[in-house]
Write a protein that holds these residues in place. Structure first.
Motif, PDB file in Angstrom:
ATOM      1  N   ASN A  78       0.849  -1.186   0.000  1.00  0.00           N
ATOM      2  CA  ASN A  78       0.000   0.000   0.000  1.00  0.00           C
ATOM      3  C   ASN A  78       0.888   1.242   0.000  1.00  0.00           C
ATOM      4  O   ASN A  78       1.864   1.321   0.760  1.00  0.00           O
ATOM      5  N   THR A 130       0.367   5.439   0.176  1.00  0.00           N
ATOM      6  CA  THR A 130      -0.576   6.529   0.409  1.00  0.00           C
ATOM      7  C   THR A 130       0.149   7.859   0.405  1.00  0.00           C
ATOM      8  O   THR A 130       1.224   7.995   1.012  1.00  0.00           O
ATOM      9  N   ILE A 151      -4.595   9.933  -1.559  1.00  0.00           N
ATOM     10  CA  ILE A 151      -4.831   8.906  -2.576  1.00  0.00           C
ATOM     11  C   ILE A 151      -3.965   7.701  -2.236  1.00  0.00           C
ATOM     12  O   ILE A 151      -2.874   7.853  -1.679  1.00  0.00           O
ATOM     13  N   SER A 152      -4.445   6.523  -2.578  1.00  0.00           N
ATOM     14  CA  SER A 152      -3.725   5.293  -2.262  1.00  0.00           C
ATOM     15  C   SER A 152      -3.743   4.342  -3.446  1.00  0.00           C
ATOM     16  O   SER A 152      -4.717   4.289  -4.205  1.00  0.00           O
ATOM     17  N   ILE A 153      -2.664   3.616  -3.581  1.00  0.00           N
ATOM     18  CA  ILE A 153      -2.574   2.511  -4.531  1.00  0.00           C
ATOM     19  C   ILE A 153      -2.180   1.273  -3.733  1.00  0.00           C
ATOM     20  O   ILE A 153      -1.198   1.296  -2.991  1.00  0.00           O
ATOM     21  N   ASN A 206      -5.237  -5.283  -7.835  1.00  0.00           N
ATOM     22  CA  ASN A 206      -4.714  -3.946  -7.549  1.00  0.00           C
ATOM     23  C   ASN A 206      -5.896  -2.988  -7.466  1.00  0.00           C
ATOM     24  O   ASN A 206      -6.875  -3.145  -8.205  1.00  0.00           O
ATOM     25  N   GLN A 207      -5.790  -2.006  -6.584  1.00  0.00           N
ATOM     26  CA  GLN A 207      -6.884  -1.061  -6.430  1.00  0.00           C
ATOM     27  C   GLN A 207      -6.357   0.344  -6.198  1.00  0.00           C
ATOM     28  O   GLN A 207      -5.218   0.539  -5.747  1.00  0.00           O
ATOM     29  N   VAL A 208      -7.198   1.318  -6.499  1.00  0.00           N
ATOM     30  CA  VAL A 208      -6.905   2.718  -6.202  1.00  0.00           C
ATOM     31  C   VAL A 208      -8.036   3.247  -5.326  1.00  0.00           C
ATOM     32  O   VAL A 208      -9.182   2.799  -5.432  1.00  0.00           O
ATOM     33  N   SER A 209      -7.718   4.193  -4.467  1.00  0.00           N
ATOM     34  CA  SER A 209      -8.730   4.771  -3.586  1.00  0.00           C
ATOM     35  C   SER A 209      -8.367   6.209  -3.254  1.00  0.00           C
ATOM     36  O   SER A 209      -7.209   6.623  -3.357  1.00  0.00           O
ATOM     37  N   GLY A 257     -13.035   3.449  -3.182  1.00  0.00           N
ATOM     38  CA  GLY A 257     -12.001   2.748  -3.933  1.00  0.00           C
ATOM     39  C   GLY A 257     -12.590   1.799  -4.952  1.00  0.00           C
ATOM     40  O   GLY A 257     -13.775   1.457  -4.907  1.00  0.00           O
ATOM     41  N   ILE A 276      -8.820  -2.127 -10.048  1.00  0.00           N
ATOM     42  CA  ILE A 276      -8.506  -1.764 -11.432  1.00  0.00           C
ATOM     43  C   ILE A 276      -7.992  -2.951 -12.240  1.00  0.00           C
ATOM     44  O   ILE A 276      -8.173  -3.000 -13.451  1.00  0.00           O
TER      45      ILE A 276
END
Length: 295
Positions: free
Chosen positions: A199, A201, A216-218, A249-252, A270, A273
């Motif tokens: 993670n 951020t 924002i976070s990946i 994988n995700q973005v938020s 979130g 993706i």
């Protein structure tokens, strides 16, 4: 009978996606990765909603569920962290989830709920650079609260080791911060499961009184097991299909508001993706962070 088995397989398949999402919930606030002063309690109740009507298959292609399948989950968790000394903190996480899966051909939605794995962690701050950048390592023990319920987790004891690097600075004249983490986890049982999660951020304070912030976070998650067999009966198979061999994988994005010096609210949204053998869903969550000093 086959239809019910297929529906159940899909339910168990996406229960884990919601459970994993708890790991990327608003617990990752400004305090995470930074030292917690001795005698300070951080208390953080949160609620998360996850919805998915599509999936990533074994080749990472996104497609709809069969028979217009729909999965959603409402999860609650309580996270706490206590500063033992300048170097050590102790934390605990208690999650609870309610899960629902339905298709056009099912008369009633398939539901399941209950407590999941309790996590007890001990964090050690390895070093700092000018008291602006911090390195820490955290060891966590995983304790299942259930037996023979694949919808809530593996049912195995486990351990995790997480490295974190956090820092603060300025961007465009505003206070900013970042937290970078990577954790490896192993579940111990007749079929061990290895997980790697990361993670990153980045956050920005919007006002001079430090009451408003955006971040924002990946994040990503990878799990593998020596058992790739998919049992046709999901009741027998402990976390079949993607539960032991999957990735995403995700973005938020998150908005934080401080009501007082010790009380803050974080709202997060979130979406996944990319992925493999998992649901392709979106999430909304809210978390309260309360700080209590006992010294």
């Amino acid at each position: 009978m086959d239809k019910n088995i297929t529906a159940n397989k899909k339910l168990f398949k996406y229960l884990l996606a919601a459970a994993i999402l708890m790991a990327f919930s608003p617990r990752y606030s400004y305090a995470d990765g930074f030292p917690v002063r001795p005698g300070r309690f951080i208390l953080s109740p949160s609620v998360s909603y996850f919805f998915a009507n599509k999936q990533f298959d074994s080749t990472s292609h996104r497609r709809a569920f069969d028979d217009n399948g729909r999965f959603h989950s409402v999860s609650y968790s309580f996270y706490s962290e206590y500063g033992i000394s300048r170097k050590f903190t102790l934390s605990a996480l208690v999650p609870y989830s309610m899960n629902y899966f339905n298709t056009d051909s099912l008369t009633h939605a398939i539901t399941t709920s209950g407590l999941q794995d309790i996590e007890i962690g001990l964090k050690y701050y390895l070093a700092n650079i000018n008291y602006k950048y911090y390195f820490s390592i955290k060891a966590t023990g995983i304790i299942p609260t259930y037996r023979n319920n694949a919808s809530l987790g593996y049912g195995y004891y486990g351990s995790e080791l997480k490295l974190a690097f956090a820092g603060s600075g300025h961007l465009f004249g505003k206070q900013s911060y970042f937290v970078a983490e990577n954790a490896v986890r192993e579940y111990f049982g007749s079929e061990s499961v290895f997980q790697d999660r990361y993670n990153l951020t980045y956050g920005l304070t919007l006002d001079k009184k430090f009451k408003e912030q955006l971040s924002i976070s990946i994040g990503g998650f990878y799990a593998t097991s020596s058992n790739s067999f998919i049992n046709p009966n999901p009741i027998i198979s402990a976390n079949p299909n993607t539960s032991k061999n999957f990735a995403f994988n995700q973005v938020s994005a998150s908005y934080g508001h401080a009501f007082t010096k010790n009380l803050s609210l974080f709202l997060t949204g979130g979406t996944f993706i990319t992925g493999r053998n998992t649901g392709a869903g979106t999430s909304l969550s809210a978390s309260l962070n309360y700080r209590l000093d006992t010294r």
